[in-house]
Design a protein around this motif. Sequence first.
Motif, mmCIF file in Angstrom:
data_model
loop_
_atom_site.group_PDB
_atom_site.id
_atom_site.type_symbol
_atom_site.label_atom_id
_atom_site.label_comp_id
_atom_site.label_asym_id
_atom_site.label_seq_id
_atom_site.Cartn_x
_atom_site.Cartn_y
_atom_site.Cartn_z
ATOM 1 N N SER A 84 -3.672 -1.638 -16.417
ATOM 2 C CA SER A 84 -2.842 -1.171 -15.305
ATOM 3 C C SER A 84 -1.917 -2.259 -14.780
ATOM 4 N N TYR A 85 -0.775 -1.791 -14.304
ATOM 5 C CA TYR A 85 0.090 -2.588 -13.444
ATOM 6 C C TYR A 85 -0.074 -2.052 -12.023
ATOM 7 N N VAL A 86 0.209 -2.912 -11.047
ATOM 8 C CA VAL A 86 0.221 -2.454 -9.642
ATOM 9 C C VAL A 86 1.539 -2.899 -9.016
ATOM 10 N N ILE A 87 2.211 -1.934 -8.404
ATOM 11 C CA ILE A 87 3.433 -2.233 -7.660
ATOM 12 C C ILE A 87 3.193 -1.819 -6.208
ATOM 13 N N GLY A 88 3.486 -2.734 -5.289
ATOM 14 C CA GLY A 88 3.305 -2.433 -3.864
ATOM 15 C C GLY A 88 4.644 -2.396 -3.146
ATOM 16 N N LEU A 89 4.795 -1.432 -2.254
ATOM 17 C CA LEU A 89 5.939 -1.431 -1.330
ATOM 18 C C LEU A 89 5.386 -1.706 0.055
ATOM 19 N N GLY A 90 6.032 -2.627 0.757
ATOM 20 C CA GLY A 90 5.570 -2.921 2.103
ATOM 21 C C GLY A 90 6.650 -3.650 2.862
ATOM 22 N N ASP A 91 6.267 -4.094 4.027
ATOM 23 C CA ASP A 91 7.229 -4.640 4.970
ATOM 24 C C ASP A 91 6.593 -5.913 5.537
ATOM 25 N N THR A 92 7.280 -7.039 5.312
ATOM 26 C CA THR A 92 6.697 -8.334 5.699
ATOM 27 C C THR A 92 6.629 -8.525 7.214
ATOM 28 N N SER A 93 7.140 -7.575 7.994
ATOM 29 C CA SER A 93 6.948 -7.721 9.437
ATOM 30 C C SER A 93 5.517 -7.331 9.838
ATOM 31 N N TYR A 94 4.755 -6.773 8.904
ATOM 32 C CA TYR A 94 3.340 -6.468 9.169
ATOM 33 C C TYR A 94 2.472 -7.604 8.629
ATOM 34 N N ASP A 95 1.435 -7.994 9.399
ATOM 35 C CA ASP A 95 0.453 -8.986 8.906
ATOM 36 C C ASP A 95 -0.234 -8.470 7.658
ATOM 37 N N THR A 96 -0.315 -7.169 7.557
ATOM 38 C CA THR A 96 -1.045 -6.542 6.456
ATOM 39 C C THR A 96 -0.068 -6.168 5.341
ATOM 40 N N PHE A 97 0.845 -7.100 5.028
ATOM 41 C CA PHE A 97 1.872 -6.833 4.011
ATOM 42 C C PHE A 97 1.220 -6.398 2.685
ATOM 43 N N CYS A 98 1.553 -5.196 2.277
ATOM 44 C CA CYS A 98 1.110 -4.648 0.975
ATOM 45 C C CYS A 98 -0.411 -4.639 0.790
ATOM 46 N N HIS A 99 -1.163 -4.556 1.885
ATOM 47 C CA HIS A 99 -2.623 -4.546 1.720
ATOM 48 C C HIS A 99 -3.113 -3.332 0.930
ATOM 49 N N GLY A 100 -2.372 -2.231 1.013
ATOM 50 C CA GLY A 100 -2.768 -1.036 0.243
ATOM 51 C C GLY A 100 -2.734 -1.332 -1.255
#
Length: 144
Positions: A84-100
């Motif tokens: 598998s590959y994993v690609i995350g979308l997130g926003d660095t203004s959150y402390d939990t950047f790409c935690h999902g």
Amino acid sequence: MSQHYSIIVGSMLGASEYVAEALEAEITAKGDTCELHFDPKLSDINKASTWIVCTSTHGAGELPDNIQPFANELQSTDLSDTKSYVIGLGDTSYDTFCHGALSMASILKAQGATLLSEPHLIDVLNHPIPEENAVEWFKDTIVA
Ligand SMILES: Cc1cc2nc3c(=O)[nH]c(=O)nc-3n(C[C@H](O)[C@H](O)[C@H](O)COP(=O)(O)O)c2cc1C
């Protein structure tokens, strides 16, 4: 030999779906095949295909609702045949950047899957069209 991919999408607002569709276009243009899973269920997904888990993060570092049941299913599944590959979308203004996405990567590894690269995390603040970044990354990274 042609490759078969399963793109597994976690999305609340649709951005990760656009990324998945752009990757699908790239994959099919190369002559490989691909199935998109917007409502992923383990029973529908070929464990021997190459997975691309593409998910955003919502709440306080949580997975989108549509992929949460799939993440739970994985936690009692042997994935030693799965790559598998994993690609995350997130926003660095959150402390939990790409935690999902990072939690999906941890689950995959814990269940024995092979991660074909480190998770690719896309900051939507810097990449307002995340699918462009994802396709560029995919072209550079793809190993087969
Ligand atoms: C309510 C809300 C909570 C969010 N929480 C996080 C977060 O904890 N970490 C993160 O990296 N991004 C967070 N984001 C940003 C989203 O992951 C980002 O906008 C992403 O592009 C959304 O993709 P989607 O449309 O596929 O759901 C949040 C966005 C919203 C609207």
